[in-house]
Design an enzyme around this catalytic site. Structure first.
Site, short mmCIF file in Angstrom:
data_model
loop_
_atom_site.label_atom_id
_atom_site.label_comp_id
_atom_site.label_asym_id
_atom_site.label_seq_id
_atom_site.Cartn_x
_atom_site.Cartn_y
_atom_site.Cartn_z
CB VAL A 73 -18.55 15.58 2.42
CG1 VAL A 73 -18.26 14.09 2.58
CG2 VAL A 73 -19.90 15.78 1.74
CE LYS B 24 -18.35 25.50 -29.20
NZ LYS B 24 -17.87 24.47 -28.27
#
Length: 529
Positions: free
Chosen positions: A193, A81
């Site tokens: 979690v 890019k």
């Protein structure tokens, strides 16, 4: 003294693995006597692979963690890019005037001892009608010719043209995960979690998981994305919305194929303005990643998807659309007690100038260099970290808003409201007022707090056709003829660059082929293949 012994990064993806790799490299986690870096990620949360654009700083980050460029290109299906191509941002399609402009990554050319060219461009020394970026940089010519920013002989993350990358974010995370575990000493755990528990001082005492019980560390790095599982849910660090400045709060994204397998790959992000936002278009190796960022106050999801599919044409006919919700803003306290947010857990700015991963890099860089060897010093480090992150966010938001508020488009409520002074931060209004009579200068910026250098502000300001009246100061610029020669030399250099630089797709395929051949010969599996 309570020595820092263990860091737990909670959450994988780009943010988690980039943070873990950078931290592990910086503290030499591979040494068992050093600070240990562990990463905990869920087995259930999928990663979006719609195509991610980056900022030139990514080259320094990947070099710092020792990731081979060819391995990265293969594993992340990456391409190069060299800037951003803006279409229909200044005015609606079909309106007389320029339909596009380019924001290159190269800084404006300037011969040693020669004059700064911007004032002379403003005074008409360049070819009539030539855009500022095209007058002072050869990079627009390079990308129009589908050239790469470097050659095969150039070293890793080096090249004559400043550049960043496009890649598949999900693939990138996998490359980082393998590199972090194989080379840098990151210890990975896979578990869900359930909660985090606090100690008597309000710091995190432990993270409790469903499958593997509790995890205890000295510092917890929250990379759980927009959920902000630790910094938001547990530490209750508030979120400061900036939706009053940047209206976009939705995106719809798709993966679409190229028309042909050997189609040229643009080495820039395409950003095309629409009635309620803008569409990104990123070229990866085998497909395009495309998405429409829009404001839900100005278009509902159905209308947004209709506009999006019209842009894609037949390429998007059977593609599955992914709808994403977000809010622009940040947590003024990214770091609270022994918990620090990196990535989306700390804040989000729409991806117009590819700041998402750059902010991950910044947060990780700051964390690494402010990291206290004694855990009792965390409060001071946190204050410093938070001040710098807030300053960066505010300046980024000003920069992004400038794209919108300078538009001449008045074809929808979205564009009309973006030009309303009430939505423009006073800091940006002050800059624009100054620049009516002089161009942006480095003294307008505090380098350590800026994501974008002065030349980026100049490229956007004048790409959006902002008018700086320098005529009263014409006599202060006596080198018109020298400037004309400089402008002509830049155009000649651009022609030489076209001859020197390879085709973008050809270079990517060659570098990837070299890596695949190298690992095949050694019997190692090539990441991504």
């Amino acid at each position: 003294m309570a020595r820092l012994k263990k860091i737990l990064v909670v959450g994988g993806g780009t943010a988690g693995w980039l943070a873990a790799c950078y931290l592990a490299k910086a503290v030499r986690a591979i040494d068992p006597l050093s600070v240990q870096v562990h990463l905990l990620e869920s087995p259930d949360i999928g990663l979006l692979g719609v195509g991610e654009a980056t900022f030139p700083s990514i080259r320094g980050t990947l070099a710092a963690i020792g990731l081979d460029e060819r391995r990265f290109l293969v594993g992340a299906t990456a391409t190069y890019k060299q800037g951003i191509h803006y279409r229909h941002w200044v005015r609606p399609p079909g309106t007389p005037g320029a339909a596009h402009f380019f924001h290159p990554f190269n800084a404006p050319s300037q011969r040693p001892g020669g004059p700064e060219l911007l004032p002379y461009w403003l005074l008409g020394a360049a070819a009539p009608g030539m855009a500022f970026a095209d007058a002072v940089s050869m990079q627009g010519t390079v990308v129009d010719g589908f050239r790469a920013p470097k050659r095969v002989k150039d070293g890793d993350y080096q090249g004559p043209m400043n550049h960043a990358f496009h890649f598949d974010a999900a693939c990138f995370a996998r490359v980082l995960a393998e590199h972090g575990q194989e080379t840098l000493g990151v210890v990975r755990h896979v578990a869900t979690v359930e909660r985090a528990e606090l100690d008597e001082h309000g710091a995190i005492a432990r993270v409790v998981t469903k499958e593997k019980g509790e995890f205890i560390a000295d510092l917890y790095v929250d990379c759980t994305g927009l959920r902000g599982l630790l910094i938001g849910n547990t530490m209750q660090s508030p979120f400061r919305s900036r939706a009053d400045v940047l209206f976009a709060d939705r995106a719809v994204a798709m993966q679409v194929p190229y028309d042909t397998p050997d189609a040229p790959i643009p080495s820039y992000t395409i950003s095309t303005a629409q009635e309620a936002g803008w569409i990104w278009d990123i070229g990866l190796q085998k497909r395009r990643g495309v998405g429409y960022v829009y404001s839900s106050r100005h278009a509902d999801d159905d209308r947004a998807e209709t506009v999006f599919r019209e842009y894609l044409g037949k390429a998007g006919k059977d593609a599955r659309a992914m709808h994403i919700k977000f809010e622009t803003g940040y947590r003024p306290e990214h770091w609270r007690k022994n918990c620090v947010a990196v990535g989306l857990a700390g804040g989000f700015v729409e991806p117009l100038e590819s700041t998402g991963i750059a902010l991950i890099e910044l947060a990780t860089y700051l964390l690494t260099h402010l990291l206290p060897g004694d855990t009792h010093d965390m409060e001071g480090a946190a204050r410093h970290f938070n001040d710098m992150m807030v300053a960066r966010y505010d300046r980024i938001i000003d920069f992004i808003k400038m794209h919108y508020c300078l538009s001449q488009r008045r074809d929808s409520a979205f564009w009309i409201e973006n030009s309303d002074a009430a939505s423009i931060p006073p800091t940006l209004q002050d800059k624009l007022a100054k620049w009516k009579h002089r161009p942006p200068h480095r003294l307008d910026f505090i380098t350590d707090l800026e994501m974008f250098m002065p030349c980026s502000w100049q490229y956007i300001l004048y790409g959006m056709e902002f008018h700086t009246d320098l005529e009263p100061m014409r006599s202060a610029y006596p080198h018109m003829e020298i400037a004309r020669e400089e402008f002509a030399m830049i155009q000649q250099a651009a022609i030489r660059a076209l001859a020197d630089l390879p085709d973008h797709r050809t270079l990517v395929e060659q570098l990837c082929g070299e890596h695949v051949g190298r690992v095949s010969g050694s019997g190692i599996r090539a990441v991504g293949h």
